[in-house]
Design an enzyme around this catalytic site. Structure first.
Site, mmCIF file in Angstrom:
data_model
loop_
_atom_site.group_PDB
_atom_site.id
_atom_site.type_symbol
_atom_site.label_atom_id
_atom_site.label_comp_id
_atom_site.label_asym_id
_atom_site.label_seq_id
_atom_site.Cartn_x
_atom_site.Cartn_y
_atom_site.Cartn_z
ATOM 1 C CD GLU A 155 -2.787 -1.292 2.420
ATOM 2 O OE1 GLU A 155 -2.796 -0.369 3.246
ATOM 3 O OE2 GLU A 155 -3.533 -2.283 2.528
ATOM 4 C CD GLU A 201 -4.383 -8.186 2.004
ATOM 5 O OE1 GLU A 201 -5.298 -7.476 2.461
ATOM 6 O OE2 GLU A 201 -3.167 -7.898 2.158
HETATM 7 C C1 XIL Z 1 -6.157 -6.215 8.452
HETATM 8 C C2 XIL Z 1 -6.384 -7.296 9.485
HETATM 9 O O1 XIL Z 1 -7.218 -8.278 8.939
HETATM 10 C C3 XIL Z 1 -6.992 -6.723 10.721
HETATM 11 O O2 XIL Z 1 -7.054 -7.718 11.733
HETATM 12 C C4 XIL Z 1 -6.173 -5.555 11.219
HETATM 13 O O3 XIL Z 1 -6.811 -4.967 12.305
HETATM 14 C C5 XIL Z 1 -5.994 -4.531 10.116
HETATM 15 O O4 XIL Z 1 -5.416 -5.152 9.011
HETATM 16 N N1 XIL Z 1 -4.937 -4.798 3.743
HETATM 17 C C6 XIL Z 1 -3.895 -5.506 4.266
HETATM 18 C C7 XIL Z 1 -4.103 -6.342 5.464
HETATM 19 O O5 XIL Z 1 -2.817 -5.565 3.655
HETATM 20 O O6 XIL Z 1 -2.946 -6.411 6.220
HETATM 21 C C8 XIL Z 1 -5.228 -5.833 6.303
HETATM 22 O O7 XIL Z 1 -5.443 -6.732 7.376
HETATM 23 C C9 XIL Z 1 -6.459 -5.669 5.451
HETATM 24 C C10 XIL Z 1 -6.239 -4.677 4.347
#
Ligand code: XIL
Length: 645
Positions: free
Chosen positions: A177, A305
């Protein structure tokens, strides 16, 4: 009118295939309970999930079957939070220029690697080395750091983490990101801002992190093993294709392609894919376009994801919503997994009992995963399974053989759709996995784009680098003409070539626009010398877009050792050495002479120069048998055998 548009972006999975996939899946699941997601996923491709904080804390309060489901269903895992900066390095080291292994929480890496090894989980992902978010003390500290300090720290941190049990984590999200949500390039307002100094840019820092990662891996493992660990850039809202170069997707594509062009050691792009149900086909087509472009750069492009949330306030999901979600999972998985450059799909969790979505969306959305709160499979589970089961993906090849059982006879007519049996890489090569023409003429799993319209069957959607092979029986050694019938709409044209046993016998053949995709016109190529016997003839697509129907191969005027005796032909000396002399009556009828080797390849060419004796200088060719081809005015060709000493 039938338009065989050779669209580059045709959806690769057509509805017929999805139906077959679903039927196949139903058959599989109704006859056996043992098929899990990881069994269904194509060979060599993984289906993954996150493992959450409780997993790392060994608290066992994820529910009775959390680890059981993971071990049974998934072939890849990644830490939801525990490999992020705040968890790998809880405290600021006393000397940030001297980071030691004891400064990092190696137990977090051990836990994931060991669990995967015990449970035969193939792919371990690391998420994420550099990220402004969930970065704990670093966010505060680095806000005051110089560019140099950030570079040094990042170098040391990445090197320590990636070198720990180097190679056992197969993929790392090197950077997560870094792109802004406001269509204005790189993210600002984080410590990334501090790297912009002394003429250096955020892009330079990003490149640096990839270089450091690769260097650490090769230092620890050597080049071959070090290169096996895949280095990712990972982000959200970059999935669907956007022609606006300032959009997040447009910026990302440009950024990644420039990195590849500069030789930055990036292997893969991760599309996070946090989606809202329903996901329709125009959305997956658009993601597909992004993936194809990135894969075209030589990168892996994976879904990293995936969750597909239902946003209905806090209401329980209705049956209709669950069905839409099922179809959404199926569409995303089917679109992605069929691509050669997609090696896996990772879900951001599997049970709604443990999903970040309700918290993140303040309860507006939920039910985003494939098992319900009680670990029961939801319709989404079956949608995903169906999407993963691409029926022809692992279609085995068979030995090459003529389509009709016997080789096509030359002279004769060869229909292009009658290419040999064998499969991808054996008797044909096609750039995608399915028959975009949807004809039933050939095996259901053949990827060649065969189209049947009424009684006519042709091949469309030709793309550069594709080829088709035909086992042929050439009845006699000779000189042949090929009449190839092709069609291309206004504004389209193409090129092809013909090889026999791996040797180019035609050179480039240009196929013109014929004014329509079903307006066939003939292109003739003459003087192709072919040896008698059984051979493999290959048609190569060299460029452009056109449809092909058939080739009619006939014998050109050809006489061997049978030259008109009155012509008093002399080719001497035989065997010749440095010079071959040719004379005959009517020599002024000559246009040119070619010397062809036994594969029909032109090795010498001589234009008529008004002399009574034509001399070919043959010093540089190797000894053996050749064919002397006399091209006379009025398209008459004569061939005689000659021998070089
Ligand atoms: C999220 C987790 O699932 C949560 O538990 C945490 O509080 C915040 O992060 N993009 C990403 C992930 O790259 O690391 C994120 O994961 C979701 C969005």
């Amino acid at each position: 009118m039938n338009l065989f548009l050779p669209f580059k972006n045709e959806p690769k999975i057509n509805s017929k295939r999805l139906l077959i996939a679903s039927i196949l899946f139903l058959l599989i699941t109704s006859t056996s309970q043992s098929q899990t997601l990881r069994d269904i996923a194509p060979n060599g491709k993984y289906i993954g999930t996150i493992v959450n904080g409780n997993f790392f804390n060994n608290q066992g309060n994820n529910g009775p079957n959390y680890e059981g489901v993971i071990a049974e269903q998934f072939s890849s895992i990644v830490a939801e939070n525990d490999h992020k900066f705040e968890n790998i390095m809880n405290n600021e080291p006393s000397d940030i220029y001297d980071i030691n292994t004891y400064n990092i929480n190696t137990n977090k890496l051990d836990r994931l690697i060991d669990f995967a090894n015990v449970n035969n989980i193939d792919v371990k992902r690391g998420h994420a080395l550099m990220w402004y978010n969930q970065a704990g003390w670093l966010n505060g500290a680095a806000a005051d750091w110089s560019r140099e300090k950030i570079y040094t720290f990042a170098t040391n941190y990445i090197t320590k983490v990636i070198s720990y049990r180097a190679g056992e984590i197969n993929e790392w999200d090197v950077f997560n990101e870094i792109i802004s949500d406001n269509n204005d390039g790189f993210r600002t307002g984080t410590w990334y801002d501090n790297v912009v100094a002394d003429g250096k840019t955020v892009q330079d820092f990003l490149d640096h992190c990839f270089v450091v990662s690769r260097n650490a891996l090769t230092a620890a493992l050597g080049e071959t093993e070090g290169n096996k660990v895949k280095l990712y850039y990972n982000d959200y809202s970059i999935e669907s294709y956007d022609t606006n170069p300032n959009s997040k997707n447009g910026f990302m594509r440009n950024m990644i392609s420039e990195m590849v062009n500069r030789g930055v050691p990036i292997d893969a792009l991760g599309l996070q894919s946090h989606f809202v149900s329903p996901v329709d086909e125009s959305f997956t087509n658009s993601i597909s376009q992004t993936m194809d472009e990135m894969i075209g750069l030589g990168l892996i492009c994976n879904i990293t994801e995936l969750d597909i949330r239902i946003c209905n306030g806090a209401a329980p999901a209705s049956a209709a919503e669950l069905e839409e979600q099922r179809d959404s999972y199926e569409r995303v998985a089917a679109m992605a997994i069929a691509k050669e450059g997609c090696t896996g799909i990772t879900l951001w969790g599997f049970t709604d009992a443990h999903s970040w979505i309700p918290g993140w969306s303040n309860g507006e959305c939920g039910d985003a995963l494939i098992y319900d709160n009680d670990y029961n499979e939801k319709p989404a589970y079956y949608g995903l399974a169906s999407g993963l089961s691409v029926p022809c993906l692992n279609n085995p090849t068979v030995p090459q053989a003529p389509f009709s059982g016997t080789p096509a006879v030359i002279p004769g007519v060869i229909e292009f759709e009658d290419y040999d049996l064998g499969g991808e890489g054996v008797s044909y090569s096609d750039i995608d996995l399915s028959n975009n023409g949807e004809s039933d003429y050939r095996d259901e799993c053949d990827a060649v784009d065969v189209v049947t319209e009424g009684s006519e069957t042709i091949i469309g959607w030709l793309s550069v680098s594709e080829w088709l092979e035909y086992t042929v029986n050439i009845t006699q050694l000779g000189n042949y003409s090929f009449i190839i019938s092709t069609a291309a709409d206004v504004g389209f044209e193409g090129e092809g070539s013909i090889e026999v046993d791996g040797v180019d016998v035609s050179g480039l053949i240009t196929f013109p626009s014929t004014g329509g995709w079903s307006n066939y016109q003939d292109t003739e190529v003459i003087n192709i010398a072919l040896n008698a016997g059984e051979h493999v003839l290959r048609f190569n697509v060299e460029s452009g877009s056109f449809n092909i129907d058939k080739m009619t191969i006939s014998s050109s005027t050809l006489e061997i050792d049978n030259f008109d005796l009155n012509a008093n032909l002399k080719a001497y000396p035989i065997p010749f050495n440095s010079t071959l002399n040719i004379s005959y009556n009517d020599i002024e009828r000559t246009e040119s002479l070619n010397l062809l080797d036994i594969n029909g390849r032109k090795v010498l060419n001589q234009k008529y120069n008004n002399e009574a004796v034509i001399k070919m200088s043959a010093e540089n060719i190797s000894s053996g048998m050749y064919f002397l081809q006399l091209n006379l005015r009025g398209s008459i060709t004569k061939i005689i055998k000659v021998i070089k000493k």
